[in-house]
Design a protein around this motif. Structure first.
Motif, mmCIF file in Angstrom:
data_model
loop_
_atom_site.group_PDB
_atom_site.id
_atom_site.type_symbol
_atom_site.label_atom_id
_atom_site.label_comp_id
_atom_site.label_asym_id
_atom_site.label_seq_id
_atom_site.Cartn_x
_atom_site.Cartn_y
_atom_site.Cartn_z
ATOM 1 N N MET A 16 -5.930 7.088 -6.966
ATOM 2 C CA MET A 16 -5.219 7.799 -5.890
ATOM 3 C C MET A 16 -4.639 9.117 -6.377
ATOM 4 N N MET A 17 -4.190 9.181 -7.635
ATOM 5 C CA MET A 17 -3.698 10.451 -8.173
ATOM 6 C C MET A 17 -4.792 11.506 -8.143
ATOM 7 N N ALA A 18 -6.000 11.125 -8.558
ATOM 8 C CA ALA A 18 -7.121 12.069 -8.551
ATOM 9 C C ALA A 18 -7.472 12.481 -7.121
ATOM 10 N N ALA A 19 -7.510 11.519 -6.218
ATOM 11 C CA ALA A 19 -7.868 11.832 -4.828
ATOM 12 C C ALA A 19 -6.787 12.649 -4.134
ATOM 13 N N ASN A 20 -5.518 12.432 -4.512
ATOM 14 C CA ASN A 20 -4.417 13.178 -3.891
ATOM 15 C C ASN A 20 -4.482 14.676 -4.188
ATOM 16 N N GLN A 21 -5.266 15.074 -5.171
ATOM 17 C CA GLN A 21 -5.428 16.500 -5.452
ATOM 18 C C GLN A 21 -6.192 17.208 -4.336
ATOM 19 N N PHE A 22 -6.944 16.428 -3.549
ATOM 20 C CA PHE A 22 -7.834 17.023 -2.550
ATOM 21 C C PHE A 22 -7.584 16.555 -1.123
ATOM 22 N N VAL A 23 -7.013 15.359 -0.967
ATOM 23 C CA VAL A 23 -6.850 14.779 0.369
ATOM 24 C C VAL A 23 -5.442 14.208 0.515
ATOM 25 N N GLY A 46 0.785 -1.226 0.000
ATOM 26 C CA GLY A 46 0.000 0.000 0.000
ATOM 27 C C GLY A 46 0.819 1.280 0.000
ATOM 28 N N PRO A 47 1.820 1.415 0.896
ATOM 29 C CA PRO A 47 2.604 2.658 0.905
ATOM 30 C C PRO A 47 3.329 2.923 -0.419
ATOM 31 N N SER A 48 3.769 1.888 -1.095
ATOM 32 C CA SER A 48 4.445 2.122 -2.384
ATOM 33 C C SER A 48 3.451 2.617 -3.435
ATOM 34 N N HIS A 49 2.206 2.155 -3.376
ATOM 35 C CA HIS A 49 1.196 2.655 -4.309
ATOM 36 C C HIS A 49 0.887 4.128 -4.039
ATOM 37 N N VAL A 50 0.795 4.485 -2.764
ATOM 38 C CA VAL A 50 0.548 5.881 -2.407
ATOM 39 C C VAL A 50 1.717 6.743 -2.880
ATOM 40 N N TYR A 51 2.931 6.284 -2.639
ATOM 41 C CA TYR A 51 4.121 7.025 -3.061
ATOM 42 C C TYR A 51 4.169 7.155 -4.580
ATOM 43 N N ASN A 52 3.859 6.087 -5.294
ATOM 44 C CA ASN A 52 3.858 6.144 -6.757
ATOM 45 C C ASN A 52 2.839 7.148 -7.277
ATOM 46 N N SER A 53 1.691 7.237 -6.627
ATOM 47 C CA SER A 53 0.684 8.208 -7.070
ATOM 48 C C SER A 53 1.184 9.640 -6.855
#
Length: 167
Positions: free
Chosen positions: A62-69, A22-29
């Motif tokens: 996650m890329m889309a969501a990272n724009q806001f959260v 999971g953390p690597s996916h978040v970091y990649n996004s």
């Protein structure tokens, strides 16, 4: 609906959903967002792979969501989408196959928090509901496949490819 909400509780109540990858996916996004925004420092170390590789669906969500959260919230949004989509898509598929077997739709619940989710195979987990939706759409339209239905089915299959349904 009650069972779906019950299965959402751990994702909603715990600030971090701990998985292996999971953390690597978040970091990649985050890296992908920085590359797409033109960050010069990030582009010195990373570059986008233009090949149509599978494994993009979860990163895109996650890329889309990272724009806001923050990242941990975007990860939980994606996991929450999976937890909602899996039983609903399975139920629709069961109903299209046999309307009298609605009870069988409850058999999916033990598989929501599967081993694959806990090791962080997010795209594979997302691919399962996409597979159910694709099968449901195909079964509903198999005798009436015209251009529009063929295009929609093709789009679903492309989404399935980018969800990395095959390990």
């Amino acid at each position: 609906l009650f069972l779906v909400l019950l299965h959402l509780l751990p994702v909603l109540l715990i600030p971090f959903f701990v998985t292996h990858d999971g953390p690597s996916h978040v970091y990649n996004s985050f890296i992908l967002n920085r590359l797409l925004s033109g960050d010069s420092l990030t582009s010195e170390f990373f570059m986008l792979n233009s090949a149509p590789e599978p494994n993009w669906t979860g990163h895109f969500i996650m890329m889309a969501a990272n724009q806001f959260v923050p990242g941990n919230v975007s990860e939980r949004i994606m996991i929450g989408m999976y937890i909602i989509a899996l039983p609903l898509a399975f139920r629709q598929l069961v109903l299209v196959i046999n309307r009298q077997a609605v009870w069988a739709s409850y058999l999916v619940f033990p598989f929501i928090y599967s081993f694959l989710l806990h090791i962080g195979f997010y795209n594979f987990c997302i691919g399962i509901p996409v597979l159910f939706i694709s099968l449901d759409y195909f079964i509903r339209n198999r005798n009436n496949l015209k251009w529009k239905q063929g295009f929609i089915l093709s789009a679903l299959l492309v989404l399935l490819y980018f969800s990395h349904i095959f390990l």
